[in-house]
Motif scaffolding. Structure first.
Motif, PDB file in Angstrom:
ATOM      1  N   PHE A   1      -0.399 -10.093 -12.096  1.00 54.06           N
ATOM      2  CA  PHE A   1      -1.401 -10.881 -11.362  1.00 54.06           C
ATOM      3  C   PHE A   1      -2.609  -9.978 -11.107  1.00 54.06           C
ATOM      4  CE2 PHE A   1      -3.522 -12.311  -7.473  1.00 54.06           C
ATOM      5  CZ  PHE A   1      -3.667 -13.666  -7.724  1.00 54.06           C
TER       6      PHE A   1
ATOM      7  N   GLU B   1      -1.993 -16.411   7.894  1.00 53.19           N
ATOM      8  CA  GLU B   1      -1.243 -17.637   8.228  1.00 53.19           C
ATOM      9  C   GLU B   1      -0.488 -17.501   9.544  1.00 53.19           C
ATOM     10  OE1 GLU B   1       0.670 -19.817   5.141  1.00 53.19           O
ATOM     11  OE2 GLU B   1      -0.288 -18.591   3.593  1.00 53.19           O
TER      12      GLU B   1
ATOM     13  N   TYR C   1      -1.321  -6.343  -9.906  1.00 52.20           N
ATOM     14  CA  TYR C   1       0.103  -6.108  -9.698  1.00 52.20           C
ATOM     15  C   TYR C   1       0.697  -5.905 -11.081  1.00 52.20           C
ATOM     16  CZ  TYR C   1       0.002  -7.989  -4.908  1.00 52.20           C
ATOM     17  OH  TYR C   1      -0.242  -8.203  -3.586  1.00 52.20           O
TER      18      TYR C   1
ATOM     19  N   HIS D   1      -4.102 -22.593   6.014  1.00 49.72           N
ATOM     20  CA  HIS D   1      -4.009 -23.849   5.255  1.00 49.72           C
ATOM     21  C   HIS D   1      -4.386 -25.030   6.158  1.00 49.72           C
ATOM     22  CE1 HIS D   1      -2.139 -22.155   1.664  1.00 49.72           C
ATOM     23  NE2 HIS D   1      -1.324 -21.472   2.444  1.00 49.72           N
TER      24      HIS D   1
ATOM     25  N   GLY E   1      -4.795 -22.334  -2.654  1.00 51.59           N
ATOM     26  CA  GLY E   1      -3.396 -22.726  -2.884  1.00 51.59           C
ATOM     27  C   GLY E   1      -2.449 -21.541  -2.789  1.00 51.59           C
ATOM     28  N   ASN E   2      -1.158 -21.861  -2.824  1.00 47.29           N
ATOM     29  CA  ASN E   2      -0.150 -20.794  -2.815  1.00 47.29           C
ATOM     30  C   ASN E   2      -0.317 -19.913  -4.043  1.00 47.29           C
ATOM     31  OD1 ASN E   2       2.100 -23.206  -1.544  1.00 47.29           O
ATOM     32  ND2 ASN E   2       1.223 -21.514  -0.433  1.00 47.29           N
ATOM     33  N   GLY E   3      -0.257 -18.620  -3.828  1.00 49.60           N
ATOM     34  CA  GLY E   3      -0.353 -17.679  -4.948  1.00 49.60           C
ATOM     35  C   GLY E   3      -1.763 -17.489  -5.470  1.00 49.60           C
ATOM     36  N   SER E   4      -2.776 -17.991  -4.725  1.00 45.95           N
ATOM     37  CA  SER E   4      -4.143 -17.867  -5.219  1.00 45.95           C
ATOM     38  C   SER E   4      -4.717 -16.468  -4.942  1.00 45.95           C
ATOM     39  CB  SER E   4      -5.035 -18.939  -4.580  1.00 45.95           C
ATOM     40  OG  SER E   4      -4.945 -18.854  -3.176  1.00 45.95           O
ATOM     41  N   GLY E   5      -4.002 -15.686  -4.136  1.00 50.05           N
ATOM     42  CA  GLY E   5      -4.433 -14.296  -3.941  1.00 50.05           C
ATOM     43  C   GLY E   5      -5.057 -13.996  -2.588  1.00 50.05           C
ATOM     44  N   LYS E   6      -4.841 -14.874  -1.596  1.00 51.68           N
ATOM     45  CA  LYS E   6      -5.464 -14.668  -0.271  1.00 51.68           C
ATOM     46  C   LYS E   6      -4.882 -13.433   0.434  1.00 51.68           C
ATOM     47  CE  LYS E   6      -4.015 -18.699   1.087  1.00 51.68           C
ATOM     48  NZ  LYS E   6      -3.241 -19.114  -0.110  1.00 51.68           N
ATOM     49  N   SER E   7      -3.522 -13.357   0.468  1.00 57.45           N
ATOM     50  CA  SER E   7      -2.891 -12.228   1.169  1.00 57.45           C
ATOM     51  C   SER E   7      -3.231 -10.910   0.483  1.00 57.45           C
ATOM     52  CB  SER E   7      -1.374 -12.392   1.184  1.00 57.45           C
ATOM     53  OG  SER E   7      -1.042 -13.602   1.785  1.00 57.45           O
ATOM     54  N   THR E   8      -3.268 -10.954  -0.842  1.00 58.49           N
ATOM     55  CA  THR E   8      -3.617  -9.734  -1.576  1.00 58.49           C
ATOM     56  C   THR E   8      -5.037  -9.306  -1.211  1.00 58.49           C
ATOM     57  OG1 THR E   8      -2.221 -10.543  -3.351  1.00 58.49           O
ATOM     58  CG2 THR E   8      -3.698  -8.737  -3.903  1.00 58.49           C
TER      59      THR E   8
HETATM   60  N1  LIG Z   1       4.273  -6.951  -4.750  1.00 56.39           N
HETATM   61  C1  LIG Z   1       3.926  -7.803  -5.726  1.00 56.39           C
HETATM   62  N2  LIG Z   1       4.205  -7.502  -6.995  1.00 56.39           N
HETATM   63  C2  LIG Z   1       3.852  -8.324  -7.988  1.00 56.39           C
HETATM   64  N3  LIG Z   1       3.206  -9.502  -7.806  1.00 56.39           N
HETATM   65  C3  LIG Z   1       2.896  -9.855  -6.559  1.00 56.39           C
HETATM   66  C4  LIG Z   1       3.243  -9.028  -5.442  1.00 56.39           C
HETATM   67  N4  LIG Z   1       2.794  -9.632  -4.322  1.00 56.39           N
HETATM   68  C5  LIG Z   1       2.205 -10.776  -4.723  1.00 56.39           C
HETATM   69  N5  LIG Z   1       2.255 -10.908  -6.044  1.00 56.39           N
HETATM   70  C6  LIG Z   1       1.718 -11.993  -6.837  1.00 56.39           C
HETATM   71  O1  LIG Z   1       0.318 -12.078  -6.570  1.00 56.39           O
HETATM   72  C7  LIG Z   1      -0.090 -13.414  -6.516  1.00 56.39           C
HETATM   73  C8  LIG Z   1      -0.919 -13.638  -5.256  1.00 56.39           C
HETATM   74  O2  LIG Z   1      -0.083 -13.487  -4.153  1.00 56.39           O
HETATM   75  P1  LIG Z   1      -0.644 -13.636  -2.678  1.00 56.39           P
HETATM   76  O3  LIG Z   1       0.487 -13.369  -1.756  1.00 56.39           O
HETATM   77  O4  LIG Z   1      -1.847 -12.816  -2.544  1.00 56.39           O
HETATM   78  O5  LIG Z   1      -1.042 -15.186  -2.650  1.00 56.39           O
HETATM   79  P2  LIG Z   1      -1.438 -16.099  -1.426  1.00 56.39           P
HETATM   80  O6  LIG Z   1      -2.689 -16.812  -1.819  1.00 56.39           O
HETATM   81  O7  LIG Z   1      -1.473 -15.328  -0.165  1.00 56.39           O
HETATM   82  O8  LIG Z   1      -0.224 -17.118  -1.413  1.00 56.39           O
HETATM   83  P3  LIG Z   1       0.440 -17.932  -0.192  1.00 56.39           P
HETATM   84  O9  LIG Z   1      -0.534 -18.957   0.272  1.00 56.39           O
HETATM   85  O10 LIG Z   1       1.631 -18.538  -0.835  1.00 56.39           O
HETATM   86  O11 LIG Z   1       0.799 -16.923   0.856  1.00 56.39           O
HETATM   87  C9  LIG Z   1       1.149 -14.272  -6.610  1.00 56.39           C
HETATM   88  O12 LIG Z   1       1.206 -14.816  -7.905  1.00 56.39           O
HETATM   89  C10 LIG Z   1       2.285 -13.319  -6.420  1.00 56.39           C
HETATM   90  O13 LIG Z   1       3.355 -13.647  -7.234  1.00 56.39           O
END
Ligand SMILES: Nc1ncnc2c1ncn2[C@@H]1O[C@H](COP(=O)(O)OP(=O)(O)OP(=O)(O)O)[C@@H](O)[C@H]1O
Length: 550
Positions: A350, A486, A341, A519, A370-377
């Motif tokens: 990130f 989730e 990103y 989670h 954890g939150n923000g660990s990158g799962k959704s990405t």
């Molecule tokens: N569109 C975006 N632009 C820039 N950074 C992003 C974007 N989307 C997500 N991020 C960053 O990428 C990182 C991973 O985000 P992601 O949503 O993949 O985490 P996650 O593990 O799914 O978190 P959660 O459990 O909170 O849903 C986070 O630090 C977030 O700030």
């Protein structure tokens, strides 16, 4: 010029027909005024107009009215048809372009260009036709002026030439100012978006509400300043034609009698003819900012279209076709996947990856971390929604190239955390209503939502209910791979349990490959495999060995 490019899309026959009608209407209008002028001379000489003048007047009048009406109606049809095609074209490109680009274009800009600018064009185009008529009128008036007095025509030319030079000087920065205005308006639209979508948060926090309003005040001040500046230039343009006209009339009234022979005989015709020449001229000058504005708007639309076009994927038919070869996959392998990103300056904020993952058909996998660990990405990358910056994808050992990714996406049905719920089952033409009703009952939604005429009666539900409705759509889609982000987070205890112990296991029993971001640690034992993400990378992957998290 953007307007010319835009008009070139129209059927040339329609444009030609409309231009001919406009030409005839313009000539008829000019003829009307010439006849009136002649009649005025006759009356001044103590004579009466003859039947010839009356019939000529009436013929010109009818011709002007009929042709003008038809030309304007045709112009309206042409522009609305062109705008419809433009909207469809952009909507089609939008749906086929890559997600990253659409996100970059931004909502404010999209709404502003597609709604505001296209409406502006719709209003401007008939005025363009009217201007063409005014130009015809001007040409005829000038011939008449030359017939009355060549000296007057020469002075008129010189005055208009001076006017054009001053106009060009004023106009130099006008387009630039209008472009800045358009960009500023996009910012304001984004703020309106915050005010509308963030209405709850704003109402619950007065300080936040005040801060947003302060930003709004600032942006409104900037917009006002820019619009005032553009209004100033517009005023100068409008005043310019009045200035040139008054100057010209002054010369004819005060200077000509001293130098031009026989001037007093024609002064009664000369003054109205000059006024007649200036009327279309000032109209054209007054309208010109509208065209500059329309040109700027169209250029921005074409620029956006280009950006979306450059990120265009393959067509639906091609994607479906390519997707067929993946439908019976046994194993998918992601190798050294990396995705970044970036912020507006292009700096990485990130990084997901590098990570490797093998997914077997019929496997139930949980992504945890954890939150923000990158799962959704990771989920978006797996589905091919984001094009990774580096890495490879293999289906049953064969590499999937970038141009095949659209086909690969056809394997997936997804419910992301920011999912959109459509009220119709788009893409599912032959769905059995009884099957939908059954699922509505299972999801405890039957008393809230009915499925009638191919659409759900209501989508204004709680978040948990909306997710259940989205899951119904996903189940009906019946695709080989399910990605659920989730899903259970907003479900009550009963549905959470039901989701893990019944829905997921049923999907697996039907041979579906299911990847779930979760989670809910107490259900991890139900998965074939748990993959833990941390800082965008895979920290551990149980691969059937549950000891790593037990
Ligand atoms: N569109 C975006 N632009 C820039 N950074 C992003 C974007 N989307 C997500 N991020 C960053 O990428 C990182 C991973 O985000 P992601 O949503 O993949 O985490 P996650 O593990 O799914 O978190 P959660 O459990 O909170 O849903 C986070 O630090 C977030 O700030």
């Amino acid at each position: 010029m953007a307007i010319r490019r835009f008009l070139q899309e129209a059927n040339p026959k329609d444009i030609k027909k409309m231009l001919w009608l406009t030409l005839v209407a313009g000539c008829a209008n000019a003829f009307l005024i010439v006849v009136i002028n002649q009649v005025a001379v006759l009356i001044a000489q103590g004579q009466r107009p003859t039947w010839f003048e009356v019939i000529t007047f009436l013929t010109a009048f009818v011709l002007y009215y009929v042709c003008n009406k038809k030309a304007l109606l045709d112009a309206n049809n042409i522009i609305e048809n062109l705008l419809k095609n433009l909207r469809i074209n952009i909507a089609d490109k939008l749906r086929q372009s890559e997600l990253r680009t659409v996100n970059k274009v931004g909502r404010g800009r999209l709404y502003s260009l597609l709604a505001y600018e296209t409406n502006h064009l719709s209003v401007t185009f008939p005025i363009l036709v009217e201007n063409f008529q005014q130009a015809v009128l001007l040409a005829v008036a000038m011939i008449y002026l030359g017939y009355l007095s060549l000296a007057a025509l020469a002075v008129f030319f010189i005055a208009v030439l001076c006017g054009i030079l001053i106009y060009a000087y004023i106009n130099e920065n006008y387009s630039e100012v209008l472009e800045t205005v358009a960009r500023q308006q996009e910012k304001v639209l984004d703020l309106y978006g915050d005010l509308i979508h963030g209405s709850k948060e704003i109402r619950l926090n007065q300080k936040r509400s005040k801060d947003i309003m302060n930003v709004f005040f600032n942006e409104s001040d900037n917009t006002e300043e820019l619009l005032t500046n553009s209004g100033k230039q517009w005023t100068m343009m409008v005043l310019l034609s009045a200035f040139v006209m008054d100057l010209m009339l002054g010369i004819v009234a005060f200077v000509f009698p001293h130098y031009i022979e026989g001037h007093s005989d024609i002064i009664f015709q000369l003054i109205p003819t000059l006024l007649f020449c200036f009327a279309p001229l000032s109209k054209m000058v007054a309208h010109s900012p509208l065209f500059i504005r329309a040109g700027v708007g169209l250029s921005s639309i074409y620029q956006m279209e280009k950006e979306i076009e450059s990120a265009r994927g393959v067509s639906t038919a091609v994607a479906r076709n390519k997707g067929k070869k993946f439908q019976d996959f046994k194993e998918i392998r992601f190798k050294d996947v990396i995705y970044e990103y970036t912020d507006k300056q292009g700096a990485a904020v990130f990084t997901s990856g590098p990570w490797d993952l093998e997914v077997k058909r019929g496997e139930l996998t949980f992504l945890v971390g954890g939150n923000g660990s990158g799962k959704s990405t990771a989920l978006r990358l797996m589905s091919g929604l984001y094009n990774w910056d580096a890495g490879q994808l293999f289906v049953d050992g064969d590499e999937v190239t970038v141009k095949d990714v659209a086909g690969f996406r056809e394997l997936f049905t997804t419910i992301f955390s920011d999912f959109h719920l459509f009220d119709r089952l788009y893409g599912l033409e032959h769905v059995d209503p009884e099957e939908v009703e059954k699922l509505l009952k299972i999801m405890d939604l039957a008393d809230k939502v009915q499925f009638k005429n191919g659409r759900f009666s209501d989508t204004h539900l709680s978040t948990g209910q909306r997710k259940r409705l989205a899951l119904i759509t996903a189940i009906l889609e019946d695709r080989p791979i399910y990605l659920l982000d989730e899903w259970s987070a907003e479900q009550d205890v009963h549905f959470r349990e039901y989701f893990y112990t019944s829905i997921l296991t049923d999907l697996r029993a039907r041979g579906k490959t299911v990847i779930v971001v979760t989670h809910d640690e107490r259900f991890w034992h139900l998965a074939d495999r748990v993959v833990k993400f941390d800082l965008g990378q895979i920290e551990w992957d149980s691969k059937g060995d549950k000891s790593s998290y037990n």
